[in-house]
Design an enzyme around this catalytic site. Structure first.
Site, short mmCIF file in Angstrom:
data_model
loop_
_atom_site.label_atom_id
_atom_site.label_comp_id
_atom_site.label_asym_id
_atom_site.label_seq_id
_atom_site.Cartn_x
_atom_site.Cartn_y
_atom_site.Cartn_z
N ARG A 1 3.09 5.91 -3.20
CA ARG A 1 4.20 6.61 -3.83
C ARG A 1 4.06 6.62 -5.35
O ARG A 1 4.31 7.64 -6.01
CB ARG A 1 5.53 5.96 -3.44
CG ARG A 1 5.89 6.15 -1.96
CD ARG A 1 7.31 5.69 -1.69
NE ARG A 1 7.48 4.26 -1.97
CZ ARG A 1 7.27 3.30 -1.07
NH1 ARG A 1 6.85 3.62 0.14
NH2 ARG A 1 7.46 2.04 -1.38
N ASP B 1 0.82 -1.21 0.00
CA ASP B 1 0.00 0.00 0.00
C ASP B 1 0.86 1.26 0.00
O ASP B 1 0.52 2.26 -0.63
CB ASP B 1 -1.00 0.00 1.16
CG ASP B 1 -0.34 -0.04 2.54
OD1 ASP B 1 0.90 -0.02 2.61
OD2 ASP B 1 -1.07 -0.12 3.54
N ASP C 1 -3.52 3.84 7.90
CA ASP C 1 -2.50 2.80 7.92
C ASP C 1 -2.04 2.50 9.35
O ASP C 1 -1.93 1.34 9.75
CB ASP C 1 -1.31 3.22 7.06
CG ASP C 1 -0.27 2.13 6.93
OD1 ASP C 1 -0.58 1.07 6.36
OD2 ASP C 1 0.86 2.32 7.41
N SER D 1 -1.51 10.62 1.63
CA SER D 1 -2.29 11.65 2.29
C SER D 1 -2.20 11.48 3.79
O SER D 1 -1.83 10.41 4.29
CB SER D 1 -3.76 11.57 1.85
OG SER D 1 -4.35 10.37 2.32
N ASP E 1 -2.60 -0.93 11.44
CA ASP E 1 -1.46 -1.64 12.03
C ASP E 1 -1.75 -2.04 13.47
O ASP E 1 -1.42 -3.15 13.90
CB ASP E 1 -0.21 -0.75 12.00
CG ASP E 1 0.38 -0.62 10.61
OD1 ASP E 1 -0.03 -1.38 9.71
OD2 ASP E 1 1.26 0.24 10.42
#
Length: 208
Positions: free
Chosen positions: A74, A69, A87, A80, A91
């Protein structure tokens, strides 16, 4: 350390994959959510049932979504602040599912209180390590690095669970308590880094 070297090596593989997925119209956030769902589901399905080797392999494969992801963001120029928060939140969900599933297996299935205690400490410290960094950054301070960042934590515990699933004795207990020590050291390292960052900023305020 592993976050630096492993990601640098894997980026040669994941960057083309990420670019290909972007061309297919997929978004990094969607891949993050899918990877989180699969990783957490695999951990919660296999580990409480005592299927440690299979669970280790499946979880390790799905954890690669965490790298893909980023490569997609990238490649598509779609990184963003929301994606970063999503993210990091995902996690934490995966961390909780993995260690929580192992705690359940140790305490309920195996009825091994000592192993369960160690895994419970790993669960708590994993959240605290991430929280210290997030809280520091929210206050404009730095808390990077440490002995047991996320990659190191997964490496240690998954090597332990995988080998235990293959019947290797003692290795899981060694991995668990090694991770306990590494995690506690990491919390201390990050708090020291936050304090140093605070003192550096405080010293700089007096100079134009």
């Amino acid at each position: 350390m592993l976050n630096i070297f492993a990601r640098a090596s894997l980026s040669r593989l994941t960057n083309p994959i990420g670019a290909g997925l972007v061309r297919l119209g997929l978004s990094p956030n969607a891949v993050t959510v899918v990877g989180t769902t699969l990783s957490a589901t695999a951990a919660l399905w296999f580990f409480p049932r005592g299927e440690l080797f299979v669970g280790t392999v499946v979880v390790a494969v799905f954890l690669l979504f965490d790298i893909v992801d980023g490569a997609m963001a990238r490649a598509g120029g779609r990184a963003s602040r929301f994606g970063g928060v999503l993210d990091a939140s995902c996690d934490r969900l995966v961390d909780g599912a993995l260690f929580g599933a192992l705690v359940w297996w140790a305490l309920v299935v195996e009825v091994d209180r000592l192993r369960g205690l160690g895994l419970l400490i790993c669960l708590v410290t994993a959240q605290v390590i991430s929280y210290v960094k997030a809280r520091a950054e929210a206050n404009g301070l730095r808390a990077d690095g440490g002995l047991a960042e996320r990659a190191e934590r997964f490496l240690v515990i998954l090597v332990g669970t995988g080998l235990h699933g293959l019947g290797v004795p003692y290795v899981l207990d060694v991995a668990v308590w090694l991770l306990v020590v590494m995690s506690l050291i990491t919390i201390a390292q990050r708090l020291v880094a936050v304090h140093a960052s605070y003192r550096a900023g405080e010293s700089g305020e007096g100079h134009p």
